[in-house]
Motif scaffolding. Structure first.
Motif, short mmCIF file in Angstrom:
data_model
loop_
_atom_site.label_atom_id
_atom_site.label_comp_id
_atom_site.label_asym_id
_atom_site.label_seq_id
_atom_site.Cartn_x
_atom_site.Cartn_y
_atom_site.Cartn_z
N ARG A 219 24.73 38.03 44.46
CA ARG A 219 25.75 37.08 44.89
C ARG A 219 27.11 37.48 44.35
N ILE A 220 28.07 37.58 45.26
CA ILE A 220 29.44 37.97 44.89
C ILE A 220 30.40 36.86 45.31
N LEU A 221 31.30 36.51 44.42
CA LEU A 221 32.36 35.55 44.71
C LEU A 221 33.69 36.28 44.67
N TYR A 222 34.49 36.15 45.75
CA TYR A 222 35.85 36.69 45.67
C TYR A 222 36.84 35.56 45.92
N VAL A 223 37.81 35.44 45.01
CA VAL A 223 38.77 34.34 45.06
C VAL A 223 40.15 34.82 44.63
N ASP A 224 41.17 34.40 45.36
CA ASP A 224 42.52 34.72 44.92
C ASP A 224 42.98 33.70 43.88
#
Length: 279
Positions: A219-224
């Protein structure tokens, strides 16, 4: 001369829309393009009464396309309202490009990938031809549209109830389909991060994202950086549950220190221009 509001609104033109439907579409486009517009300015622009604009906005708000606040119509998010997908797609473009590139570096040919309805996924989808063959599973029309004609990428579109505000399918049918699948990796974003926890304004969104999370091996989370400190109503998942969290350079230092203390693997995405310049 009759006021424009007095004209029949049910007559359809060549595009199949009534005058009212066409005006509502134009209002939505104007607000999404501008971010926020005064209601009185909308009435003047479309040559109708303020009351008529209020009625149009009530219908658009009911469909989650925008919201009314303090004499304005706005496409900006709140703790209870997520912005329209088209509006979000144009926000933080450079950061989303960087996040997408960093996520791409974690994918391998042959992977099966869950992708949610986050607009960063559109930027990632544009890069996926570099990792073929792939199987992409998504409920987001934005991603499906990007990958429709890409060779060596198999796309599974998750059905269910369609929601215009996010340009995606959600609900029990969507979740049931997700639970019957197992993917190598899930790449997702979120609307808000508070106290090290992902939050979202809509429970339906939380439900399908959790289902994808449970059905993926990694599981990967990408957030600015704009997501940190923002508030939304429904808790989704702690950041500590993700295998990797990808952030941009402007992510707050205190939040990064918190993740380090929790042992979370954090990748700071480099601006795309900077990466290209070193190649």
């Amino acid at each position: 001369m009759a006021h424009p509001d007095a004209r029949p609104s049910g007559k359809r033109s060549g595009d199949g829309l009534t005058r009212q439907q066409r005006r509502q579409r134009q209002i939505a486009e104007a607000v999404i393009d501008g971010g926020s517009i005064r209601i009185e300015d909308l009435a003047e622009r479309f040559d109708v009464s303020v009351m008529t604009v209020h009625r149009d906005l009530d219908e658009l708000e009911a469909h989650g396309l925008l919201r009314k606040t303090r004499g304005q119509a706005t496409a900006l998010a709140s703790s209870l309202f997520e912005s329209n997908a088209r509006f979000r797609l144009g926000q933080q473009r450079a950061e989303k490009e960087a996040l997408a590139q960093a996520a791409l570096n974690l994918l391998e040919p042959g992977y099966s990938v869950f992708m949610d309805d986050s607009t960063t996924g559109v930027y990632l989808a544009r890069l996926l031809p570099q990792r073929t063959p792939l199987t992409v599973i998504t409920n987001f029309r934005g991603v499906i549209d990007e990958l429709t004609d890409v060779p060596a990428i198999t796309v599974f579109g998750l059905g269910g109830q369609y929601f215009a505000w996010c340009d995606a399918f959600m609900g029990d049918m969507t979740v049931a389909a997700i639970r019957n699948l197992r993917a190598d990796i899930f790449v997702m974003s979120t609307s808000a991060i508070t106290d090290g926890v992902c939050f979202h304004q809509h429970q339906d969104t939380v439900t399908f994202k959790r289902a994808m999370f449970d059905s993926a091996a990694q599981r990967i989370l990408y957030v600015d950086h704009t997501k940190f400190g923002r508030r939304a109503l429904h808790a989704l998942l702690p950041l500590s549950e993700f295998d990797v969290v990808i952030v941009d350079r402007a992510a707050p230092a205190d939040e990064m220190a918190r993740l380090a203390d929790l042992g979370v693997t954090v990748i700071t995405a480099e601006p795309v221009d900077s990466v290209e310049a070193t190649q």
